[in-house]
Design an enzyme around this catalytic site. Sequence first.
Site, PDB file in Angstrom:
ATOM      1  N   TYR A  87      14.911  48.959  65.655  1.00 25.28           N
ATOM      2  CA  TYR A  87      16.269  49.297  65.566  1.00 25.28           C
ATOM      3  C   TYR A  87      17.157  49.099  65.710  1.00 25.28           C
ATOM      4  CZ  TYR A  87      19.550  52.981  67.531  1.00 25.28           C
ATOM      5  OH  TYR A  87      20.470  53.786  67.455  1.00 25.28           O
ATOM      6  N   ARG A 141      27.977  54.398  56.080  1.00 23.77           N
ATOM      7  CA  ARG A 141      28.584  53.382  57.087  1.00 23.77           C
ATOM      8  C   ARG A 141      28.133  53.296  58.243  1.00 23.77           C
ATOM      9  NH1 ARG A 141      27.896  53.899  62.048  1.00 23.77           N
ATOM     10  NH2 ARG A 141      29.252  55.291  63.165  1.00 23.77           N
ATOM     11  N   LYS A 159      15.859  55.799  63.303  1.00 21.77           N
ATOM     12  CA  LYS A 159      16.185  56.899  64.448  1.00 21.77           C
ATOM     13  C   LYS A 159      15.042  58.134  64.011  1.00 21.77           C
ATOM     14  CE  LYS A 159      20.697  56.069  64.821  1.00 21.77           C
ATOM     15  NZ  LYS A 159      21.909  56.289  66.350  1.00 21.77           N
ATOM     16  N   GLU A 230      23.971  61.348  59.950  1.00 21.81           N
ATOM     17  CA  GLU A 230      24.089  59.629  60.682  1.00 21.81           C
ATOM     18  C   GLU A 230      24.994  59.159  59.866  1.00 21.81           C
ATOM     19  OE1 GLU A 230      22.213  59.156  63.769  1.00 21.81           O
ATOM     20  OE2 GLU A 230      23.118  57.554  63.332  1.00 21.81           O
ATOM     21  N   ASP A 231      25.642  57.671  60.171  1.00 26.47           N
ATOM     22  CA  ASP A 231      26.483  57.418  59.855  1.00 26.47           C
ATOM     23  C   ASP A 231      26.660  57.388  57.838  1.00 26.47           C
ATOM     24  OD1 ASP A 231      25.548  55.999  61.763  1.00 26.47           O
ATOM     25  OD2 ASP A 231      25.031  54.212  60.847  1.00 26.47           O
ATOM     26  N   ASP A 253      25.270  62.704  65.023  1.00 20.23           N
ATOM     27  CA  ASP A 253      24.557  61.163  66.037  1.00 20.23           C
ATOM     28  C   ASP A 253      26.463  60.509  66.538  1.00 20.23           C
ATOM     29  OD1 ASP A 253      23.360  60.244  67.681  1.00 20.23           O
ATOM     30  OD2 ASP A 253      22.882  58.872  66.106  1.00 20.23           O
ATOM     31  N   ASP A 254      26.819  60.042  65.232  1.00 23.51           N
ATOM     32  CA  ASP A 254      27.879  58.777  65.911  1.00 23.51           C
ATOM     33  C   ASP A 254      29.199  59.860  66.562  1.00 23.51           C
ATOM     34  OD1 ASP A 254      26.408  56.613  64.564  1.00 23.51           O
ATOM     35  OD2 ASP A 254      26.620  58.227  62.572  1.00 23.51           O
ATOM     36  N   ASN A 400      27.834  48.262  67.092  1.00 23.34           N
ATOM     37  CA  ASN A 400      26.823  47.610  66.754  1.00 23.34           C
ATOM     38  C   ASN A 400      26.598  47.145  64.849  1.00 23.34           C
ATOM     39  OD1 ASN A 400      25.073  48.764  68.713  1.00 23.34           O
ATOM     40  ND2 ASN A 400      25.642  50.184  67.894  1.00 23.34           N
TER      41      ASN A 400
END
Length: 542
Positions: A87, A141, A159, A230-231, A253-254, A400
């Site tokens: 991760y 992203r 994830k 996600e992203d 999630d973000d 991150n």
Amino acid sequence: MTIILTPYWSNGVQKLKLSQPPAAPKRGLVPPQLDHEIHVQRCLEQLRSKDKNLEKYIYLSHLKTEDPSMFYRLCLEHMAEITPIIYTPTVGDACLNFSHIYRRPEGLYISIQDKGKIGSVINNWPKIDEARISVVTDGSRILGLGDLGVNGMGISIGKLSLYVAGAGIRPDSTIPICLDLGTNTQRYLDDPFYLGLRQKRVGDAEMEAFMDEFMEEMSRAFPKLMIQFEDFSTDNAFKYLERYRHKYPVFNDDIQGTGAVVLSGFLNAAKLSSAASGLPLTEHRILFFGAGSAGVGVASQLMSFFTLLGMTEDQARRKIYLVDSQGLVYDARGHLAEHKKYFSRDDYRGPPITNLLDIIQYVKPTALLGLSTISGAFTVDVLDAMAAINPRPIIFPLSNPVKLSECSFSDAVEITQGRVLFASGSPFPAQQFGGKTLYPGQGNNMYIFPGLGLGAIIARVSEVTDSMVEASSLGLANSLTDEERSIGLLYPRIERIREISVFIAKEVIRAAQKAGVDRSPALRTKSDSELMRFISQRMWNP
Ligand SMILES: NC(=O)C1=CN([C@@H]2O[C@H](COP(=O)(O)OP(=O)(O)OC[C@H]3O[C@@H](n4cnc5c(N)ncnc54)[C@H](OP(=O)(O)O)[C@@H]3O)[C@@H](O)[C@H]2O)C=CC1
Ligand SMILES: CC(=O)C(=O)O
Ligand SMILES: [Mg+2]
């Protein structure tokens, strides 16, 4: 005796059969002295012998396909060592180089060229076990690394490994998905190894039609599936969460996972900060450096929590200050992206204020949260200013991977003379200060999504409500042990992730029941301890 799980191939997609007990290996096909416990040590030694983290990532990816039980056993028994490899931060390098380190298929790729026949692509997924959870990215992203196109598959894989390790989701019931809608990153379009479509990203209307078809076909093929977005780039993150959140069990999630994890760490930090300053929780002022999906997601979660303390929505909203690439976000500045409008200040009427130090002097924040992707943005002067205003400043550089963190733990400790209350998105080592060991928190949604997902699928929810997300956050905040509190931790030790996930899942299920979105009526009559036992018994173990 070692357990050998035989990989098999189906339509070019590798899946590992884990659901049935493995057959005993035939005599002669494994060495005579293959002791299982020693083999764990052997794998660990092999892992530790690699000196580059990316090599360790490749080794573990290989282990996961060859011997998933061993992979997950290592994850569970050495969580603090393995998590930064599978991760953040290493998964960031793995995604950047995904098309170069690629060895064999894992996950499901659906491209814009599949439009009109997405259902048939989804049906190629081998249905070994009923799919229950999918992490879906469009690669636009990835962490703070930008548009990585199809290389974003690494994040969906990472994830889901944490879902299995952290919440005992059965490996065969997970589907990592990368949607290939093109990429605007020229170096990938020029790279002969790049594994995705060689085209620029499609326009909004085309993406919308694609997403509608994708979601419909997913729910048709997998009726019990929960989807984690996600992203996605910020506009699309908000857009597709709103578009589907009341129609399918889906969360982002973000926006939501990050909101939940940061609220949880903030609450634990605010207690310590308030104890030193005497300032009540309702008097905190929170400055967000970064106003994208993560920044605004966290701001919304904090705002909603403040209303639980008896504040009006307007009073709660005024606790928040956003800063983006143009400086402080305020109404008189002119055109603002839709997602920033709610928190835009209507009480600032001065000239544009762009320098973070000036903004700190104006706001006098008790907490400074970084979700900007700007490495080192919390300079010595910024940290100094926070330390001058607050006896115990709350400083969370959450971007991150680690190379994009707004500051390091060692700088934060040194400049605040050990007074900082710190959590970062990616892990930092502990520091010695004044004869004491100080521990950084890891404010990463990895504490939330495993338990939130586990609760959602066990309760078979029809949608993921805000109250479920809030329950996951408060559940995490309340899961610190006395020992963890006594050494000033803001988040529990990652080694306890399974125990925490059970607690979070229980809280999420109760919130789902209250909201009436659960579809497992038998769980309603269980006491809390029965429910927690029930959840633990459903967890998969390597
Ligand atoms: N710890 C965790 O669990 C999580 C961490 N993150 C991290 O958060 C970061 C941001 O993610 P996300 O919100 O989706 O990304 P976005 O790109 O949407 O947001 C970045 C924000 O930072 C702002 N920004 C960029 N440059 C500057 C600058 N020089 N000064 C001030 N602000 C600036 C942008 O401004 P503008 O709007 O003007 O472009 C934007 O508001 C990523 O690094 C990601 O890894 C994300 C999710 C979870
Ligand atoms: C942690 C995470 O989800 C991110 O950085 O995007
Ligand atoms: Mg993310």
